[in-house]
Design an enzyme around this catalytic site. Structure first.
Site, PDB file in Angstrom:
ATOM      1  CG  HIS A 193      -1.654  -7.603  -1.477  1.00 11.76           C
ATOM      2  ND1 HIS A 193      -2.913  -7.440  -2.320  1.00 11.76           N
ATOM      3  CD2 HIS A 193      -1.783  -5.916  -1.171  1.00 11.76           C
ATOM      4  CE1 HIS A 193      -4.019  -6.657  -1.646  1.00 11.76           C
ATOM      5  NE2 HIS A 193      -2.737  -5.958  -0.803  1.00 11.76           N
ATOM      6  CD  GLU A 224       0.639  -5.422   2.366  1.00 13.01           C
ATOM      7  OE1 GLU A 224      -0.357  -6.222   2.633  1.00 13.01           O
ATOM      8  OE2 GLU A 224       0.820  -4.187   1.407  1.00 13.01           O
ATOM      9  CG  ASP A 270       0.039   0.005   2.326  1.00 13.19           C
ATOM     10  OD1 ASP A 270       0.052  -0.406   3.052  1.00 13.19           O
ATOM     11  OD2 ASP A 270      -0.361   1.023   3.462  1.00 13.19           O
ATOM     12  CG  ASP A 301       2.743 -15.766  -6.939  1.00 17.12           C
ATOM     13  OD1 ASP A 301       3.159 -15.187  -6.476  1.00 17.12           O
ATOM     14  OD2 ASP A 301       4.458 -16.984  -7.263  1.00 17.12           O
TER      15      ASP A 301
HETATM   16  O1  9MR Z   1      -4.171  -3.675   0.181  1.00 15.23           O
HETATM   17  C1  9MR Z   1      -3.886  -3.615   1.722  1.00 15.23           C
HETATM   18  C2  9MR Z   1      -2.835  -3.991   1.953  1.00 15.23           C
HETATM   19  O2  9MR Z   1      -2.129  -3.394   1.924  1.00 15.23           O
HETATM   20  C3  9MR Z   1      -3.425  -4.055   3.325  1.00 15.23           C
HETATM   21  O3  9MR Z   1      -2.009  -4.761   4.450  1.00 15.23           O
HETATM   22  C4  9MR Z   1      -4.587  -5.398   4.249  1.00 15.23           C
HETATM   23  C5  9MR Z   1      -4.573  -5.449   5.664  1.00 15.23           C
HETATM   24  O4  9MR Z   1      -4.693  -4.589   5.988  1.00 15.23           O
HETATM   25  O5  9MR Z   1      -5.548  -4.723   3.473  1.00 15.23           O
HETATM   26  C6  9MR Z   1      -5.445  -4.291   1.598  1.00 15.23           C
HETATM   27  O6  9MR Z   1      -6.957  -4.113   1.580  1.00 15.23           O
HETATM   28  C7  9MR Z   1      -7.651  -4.944   1.177  1.00 15.23           C
HETATM   29  C8  9MR Z   1      -9.133  -4.734   1.874  1.00 15.23           C
HETATM   30  O7  9MR Z   1      -8.526  -4.981   3.437  1.00 15.23           O
HETATM   31  C9  9MR Z   1      -9.911  -5.478   1.464  1.00 15.23           C
HETATM   32  N1  9MR Z   1     -10.279  -5.480   0.735  1.00 15.23           N
HETATM   33  C10 9MR Z   1      -9.105  -5.781  -0.506  1.00 15.23           C
HETATM   34  C11 9MR Z   1      -8.666  -5.117   0.098  1.00 15.23           C
HETATM   35  C12 9MR Z   1      -6.964  -5.009  -1.275  1.00 15.23           C
HETATM   36  O8  9MR Z   1      -7.101  -6.474  -1.134  1.00 15.23           O
HETATM   37  O1  9MR Z   2       2.539  -6.534   9.442  1.00 11.56           O
HETATM   38  C1  9MR Z   2       1.132  -6.337   9.592  1.00 11.56           C
HETATM   39  C2  9MR Z   2       1.179  -7.277  10.433  1.00 11.56           C
HETATM   40  O2  9MR Z   2       1.765  -8.062  11.969  1.00 11.56           O
HETATM   41  C3  9MR Z   2      -1.096  -7.280  11.235  1.00 11.56           C
HETATM   42  O3  9MR Z   2      -0.717  -8.636  11.801  1.00 11.56           O
HETATM   43  C4  9MR Z   2      -1.323  -6.749   9.907  1.00 11.56           C
HETATM   44  C5  9MR Z   2      -2.226  -6.771   9.892  1.00 11.56           C
HETATM   45  O4  9MR Z   2      -2.983  -5.091  11.182  1.00 11.56           O
HETATM   46  O5  9MR Z   2      -0.983  -6.177   9.106  1.00 11.56           O
HETATM   47  C6  9MR Z   2       0.303  -5.861   8.799  1.00 11.56           C
HETATM   48  O6  9MR Z   2       1.236  -4.447   8.441  1.00 11.56           O
HETATM   49  C7  9MR Z   2       0.471  -4.189   6.976  1.00 11.56           C
HETATM   50  C8  9MR Z   2       0.002  -2.147   7.904  1.00 11.56           C
HETATM   51  O7  9MR Z   2      -1.110  -3.142   8.235  1.00 11.56           O
HETATM   52  C9  9MR Z   2      -0.016  -1.889   6.454  1.00 11.56           C
HETATM   53  N1  9MR Z   2       0.673  -2.143   5.250  1.00 11.56           N
HETATM   54  C10 9MR Z   2       1.268  -3.072   5.266  1.00 11.56           C
HETATM   55  C11 9MR Z   2       1.466  -4.153   6.266  1.00 11.56           C
HETATM   56  C12 9MR Z   2       1.591  -5.217   5.479  1.00 11.56           C
HETATM   57  O8  9MR Z   2       0.679  -6.107   5.652  1.00 11.56           O
END
Ligand code: 9MR
Ligand code: 9MR
Length: 647
Positions: free
Chosen positions: A486, A542, A175, A533
């Protein structure tokens, strides 16, 4: 036909059906380092390594297979460290060629070191990536972040419609958010990589826009993020929790993600993280840019005072915000961490007391992550025995060896030879692996005992392919690579291969994204195989700056140790007490009165917008602001804002 020949031919037939499978580092092995591969379904057969001419350079009988709990397959561990001639070799089990080429070289970990550091350049916000540095991944400038609004959770008056400027920094992950808490551990980890391996990193060229200057490239890259972090400090010293849009952007390129960006929250988690990192940065940047280093030191001291005065400002994700929360990290260790880093650069006695609380948490040693910094202060203290007192150094070392010995012990009868256990396979498991590697490297630096270095190499091998999925989790490196992370730019740029040098999150038993993927890829899977994957899988696929940093630390340290033949010398005085800073919490005495009123107003305003937590509220008594805590039995107690009980 003799009985013997019948047996042999039926054995060969069986081999043809149950071909041995090899799990191995797919990138390279160091000439003088540990070299291991894991083989399934091969026990009792002969394994050979042949060079390009077909000459056998190594032969062994494959031993009995052993389980490794996180894997569904048992495997036999083969050690061919005795092969110390650089080159490329093929693996044979019996007559059959198996696995991937074995590449041995003195610089086996250099490409992955550079690649995983270059990732940070690809994550730069507020700049276009030039083809000269980014190749086919060149892209337009995104997120200038020059007119950032204040979310009401910052305590700023949102009706004033003020904006401020906080450009640069690295995108956190797949993100486009920028989060201080996660930047803290990431930046610390990379600064340590430099500090402990200066000889190697002083000249390592990353081909970034600043490569021609006199500053080591790794520090040029880190500076991009430090400049942003600096801009996240509010005038009163507190630090905003994050800078993001209210909701995640779609899968678009940075320049297409144009929603308004906000500073969101201002709390102790971000402030302690910021303070600790800035103190370390002050030390490391002093020889290159003393003015900047000085501003880092001052910003650190100011943040520390704010955090002492606002201990109950805990970040709470606002209801209208959906980006990452990074909430819930432990703040007591952030405080010790800051005091340790500041003590290192000031020598101020007032900072030492809080370090002593480390003693009580020894057996609570917790692997470092974005939510726990305990090991970070332990690393700093343990590697500076000339600066910290013996009692503190001993405690810090005990923490490190407590964990490192546990990891080494997990290698007993372990078929894959990988020091990871079932419980490690959660969101971001590859960062758990790499962070374990960082603990092991410290144990090696402190003891020079090779068992720790070897366990660290095993973790690098795991990420680069010695895993039950036979996959290299580092994009762009290895035979079977991650292809669909991701990661918004990789998804949106129209180029098939993802941006290189990114460590995927890795297997996750929780499969927290099953609904987004429409499939639970963890169901009935062994822990280390619960991976998907696919771009849908933000919980296993991600990428993130705090996952790449410990990987870069791991492979970068290993490469540097073998390239230079030495480790960080902990007995050299790593730094001098060069800074004189205002470290006393509370307003400066001369202006005490005026400042108190001003602070009071600011605090009361904050509180109205941002209630502390159930049973707690701030009250004004005379001209003082106190925290009133009501427990469930109705008892009421008052505390000052430094947490000291009043009555
Ligand atoms: O793209 C988002 C990712 O960077 C975050 O780690 C993740 C968890 O917070 O959320 C992703 O966004 C998703 C959202 O939470 C739920 N709908 C789909 C989004 C994209 O896959
Ligand atoms: O790395 C984080 C993981 O430990 C948590 O369980 C998760 C849900 O809160 O979020 C991860 O961090 C995400 C962050 O919230 C948004 N940017 C992407 C990060 C990696 O997925």
């Amino acid at each position: 036909m003799t009985l013997k020949s019948i047996l042999i031919s039926s054995l060969c037939a069986a081999n043809a059906i149950f071909a041995a499978t090899v799990f191995q580092n797919q990138v390279g092995f160091l000439t003088n380092g540990l070299k291991q591969i894991a083989v399934a379904e091969g026990a009792g057969q002969t394994l050979t390594l042949k060079d390009g001419e077909g000459t056998v350079v190594f032969t062994t009988e494959i031993p009995e297979a052993m389980p490794w709990v996180p894997s569904s397959k048992d495997a036999s561990l083969i050690d061919f460290s005795e092969v110390t001639t650089a080159g490329t070799y093929d693996i044979f089990v019996g007559e059959e060629k198996v696995g991937h080429p074995i590449i041995i070289s003195d610089n086996a970990f250099e490409s992955v070191t550079k690649g995983s550091l270059k990732f940070f350049y690809f994550q730069r916000a507020s700049t276009a990536l030039d083809e000269k540095y980014a190749g086919v991944y060149a892209r337009a400038k995104g997120h200038p972040d020059t007119s950032v609004k204040y979310h009401e959770s910052t305590g700023h008056d949102i009706y004033l419609n003020e904006t401020f400027s906080a450009p640069k920094g690295w995108y956190d992950a797949g993100d486009y958010g920028k989060y201080i808490v996660n930047s803290g551990i990431t930046t610390y980890t990379l600064l340590q990589l430099y500090q402990q391996n200066k000889d190697y990193f002083d000249t390592l060229n990353l081909n970034i826009p600043e490569s021609a200057d006199k500053v080591p490239d790794i520090l040029n890259e880190i500076r991009w993020n430090l400049d942003w972090m600096m801009a996240m400090q509010d005038k009163d010293g507190g630090v905003f929790h994050k800078l993001t849009t209210k909701q995640f952007a779609g899968m678009v390129m940075p320049e297409k993600a144009k929603s308004q960006r906000y500073a969101i929250g201002k709390g102790v988690e971000a402030t302690w993280n910021f303070a600790a990192v800035m103190a370390l940065a002050a030390d490391i940047y002093a020889p290159f840019d003393s003015k900047f280093a000085d501003s880092c030191a001052k910003a650190s001291a100011k943040a520390r005072i704010w955090a002492y005065e606002n201990p109950y400002e805990i970040y709470k994700q606002p209801k209208d915000v959906g980006t990452g929360s990074y909430a819930g990290s432990n703040t007591w260790s952030g405080k010790i961490w800051t005091n340790a880093e500041l003590f290192r650069i000031t020598g101020e006695k007032v900072l030492v007391d809080s370090l002593r609380t480390l003693k009580y948490s020894r057996t609570r040693a917790t692997l470092q992550s974005w939510s726990s910094s305990l090991m970070l202060e332990a690393f700093t203290i343990a590697t500076n025995p000339k600066i910290f007192e013996k009692a503190d150094v001993d405690t810090a070392k005990a923490l490190i060896f407590y964990l490192a010995d546990e990891y080494v012990a997990s290698l007993d009868n372990n078929g894959f030879g990988v020091p990871l256990v079932k419980g490690d396979f959660n969101w971001g498991s590859n960062s758990v692996a790499a962070n374990k590697g960082m603990v092991l490297i410290h144990a090696y630096i402190l003891s020079q005992d090779e068992k720790y270095l070897n366990a660290a190499i095993a973790i690098a091998d795991y990420i680069l392919g010695r895993n039950p999925l036979d996959i290299s989790y580092l994009t762009g490196y290895g035979v079977n690579q991650v292809m669909h992370p991701h990661h918004r730019p990789s998804q949106a740029d129209g180029i098939e291969a993802p941006v290189p040098g990114m460590v995927a999150g890795g297997p996750n038993r929780g499969a927290d994204d099953a609904s987004s993927c429409g499939v639970n890829y963890a169901k009935d899977k062994a822990a280390a195989e619960a991976y998907y994957d696919n771009v849908c899988s933000y919980a296993s696929n991600e990428v993130a700056i705090n996952w790449n940093a410990p990987f870069a630390y791991l492979v970068g340290s290993i490469q540097a140790i073998y390239a230079t033949g030495k480790t960080y010398d902990t007995t050299s005085t790593a730094s001098k007490a060069t800074y004189q800073l205002d470290l006393m919490p509370g307003p400066p005495k001369s202006k005490a009165k005026a400042d108190t009123t001003e602070n009071t107003e600011a605090i009361v305003k904050d509180v109205q917008l941002n209630p502390v937590q159930a049973g707690h509220r701030l009250v004004i008594k005379g001209n003082r602001v106190l925290l009133e805590k009501t427990s469930t039995d109705g008892t009421v107690k008052f505390f000052n804002l430094r947490g000291k009980k009043i009555r």
